[in-house]
Design an enzyme around this catalytic site. Structure first.
Site, short mmCIF file in Angstrom:
data_model
loop_
_atom_site.label_atom_id
_atom_site.label_comp_id
_atom_site.label_asym_id
_atom_site.label_seq_id
_atom_site.Cartn_x
_atom_site.Cartn_y
_atom_site.Cartn_z
N GLU A 86 48.74 0.83 9.19
CA GLU A 86 48.93 0.37 7.69
C GLU A 86 47.67 0.26 6.85
O GLU A 86 47.83 0.78 5.64
CB GLU A 86 49.51 -1.11 7.59
CG GLU A 86 50.97 -1.24 8.39
CD GLU A 86 51.39 -2.76 8.36
OE1 GLU A 86 52.60 -2.95 8.37
OE2 GLU A 86 50.68 -3.74 8.13
N ASP A 108 48.33 -2.98 12.36
CA ASP A 108 47.62 -3.45 11.21
C ASP A 108 46.75 -2.29 10.74
O ASP A 108 46.54 -1.99 9.58
CB ASP A 108 46.96 -4.78 11.43
CG ASP A 108 48.02 -5.90 11.48
OD1 ASP A 108 49.23 -5.79 11.07
OD2 ASP A 108 47.45 -6.91 11.96
N GLU A 158 46.00 -3.66 4.65
CA GLU A 158 47.27 -3.78 5.53
C GLU A 158 48.40 -4.14 4.63
O GLU A 158 49.46 -3.61 4.50
CB GLU A 158 47.24 -4.98 6.49
CG GLU A 158 46.27 -4.85 7.82
CD GLU A 158 46.01 -6.18 8.53
OE1 GLU A 158 47.09 -6.95 8.42
OE2 GLU A 158 45.12 -6.31 9.01
N ASP A 206 51.39 -1.69 3.97
CA ASP A 206 52.74 -1.86 4.40
C ASP A 206 54.15 -1.48 3.27
O ASP A 206 54.82 -0.83 3.52
CB ASP A 206 52.80 -3.55 4.65
CG ASP A 206 54.29 -4.14 5.08
OD1 ASP A 206 54.96 -3.63 5.93
OD2 ASP A 206 54.82 -4.76 4.26
#
EC number: 3.1.26.3
Length: 218
Positions: A107, A104, A31, A35
């Site tokens: 990502e 999440d 994650e 991101d």
């Protein structure tokens, strides 16, 4: 929506869809990487799509595209909820429908593509997922002072104040220096110049808005 990547290492795909409720290993580290990759590629897309946009406007557009609600929507289009590996508690509470868990996982999946096949493959996947959103994203026609005021009002913060610091030059070619001051979320001042007082105020407001938006997304 099609996900344009076939994993050479299926274990990365499984890890990306493994929630922390399963235990370790899970997708939390992916994650974090995903991101950053999303921020980079979407920023690149917006930079190319809006060549005249200011830093503050590009930051605002990116925050409207890369956020939990938007990423969860993309995850639903890819039907990631059906593929998530969740612990018994999350399964029982319907975690596969929760925005935060879906975002999440999206990502993490982007990071898994990067680790599986490199940055070019990752960029390709992100562009395919976001190209329609970037094309449909309207730029605001409101000026910087209005957008700054609305940003502060939406969060219940004090409005900015503007002060003329100096004016230089002949009447036909004057330069104005102004300051835009914020009391909240912390006392801060932004200074700018312009060929008119209004132009200088707009420039200072743009600086203030960019600073606020960076703080909110960091």
């Amino acid at each position: 929506m099609k996900f344009d990547h076939v994993f050479r290492d299926p274990a990365l795909y499984e890890l990306a869809l493994t929630h922390r409720s399963i235990g370790r290993p899970n997708n939390e580290r992916l994650e974090f990487l995903g991101d950053a990759l999303l921020d980079l590629v979407v920023a690149e897309m917006l930079f190319e799509a809006h060549p005249n946009a200011s830093e503050g406007e590009l930051t605002r557009l990116r925050s409207e595209l890369v956020n939990g609600k938007r990423l969860a929507g993309l995850a639903r289009k890819l039907e990631l909820g059906d593929k998530l590996r969740l612990g018994p508690g999350e399964l029982k509470s319907g975690g596969y429908r929760r925005d935060s868990i879906l975002a999440d996982a999206f990502e993490a999946l982007i990071a898994a593509v990067y680790l599986d096949a490199g940055f070019d493959a990752c960029r390709h996947v992100v562009k395919r997922q976001f190209e329609a959103l970037v094309q449909d994203m309207p730029r605001s026609h409101k000026d910087a002072k209005t957008r700054l005021q609305e940003w502060l009002q939406a969060r219940g913060l004090s409005l900015p104040s503007y002060a003329l610091l100096a004016a230089h030059g002949e009447d036909h070619a004057r330069t104005f220096e102004v300051a835009c001051s914020l009391d909240e979320p912390q006392a801060t001042r932004f200074e700018a110049q312009g060929r008119s007082r209004r132009a200088a105020e707009q420039s200072a407001a743009e600086q203030a808005l960019a600073w606020l938006e960076r703080g909110e997304t960091s």
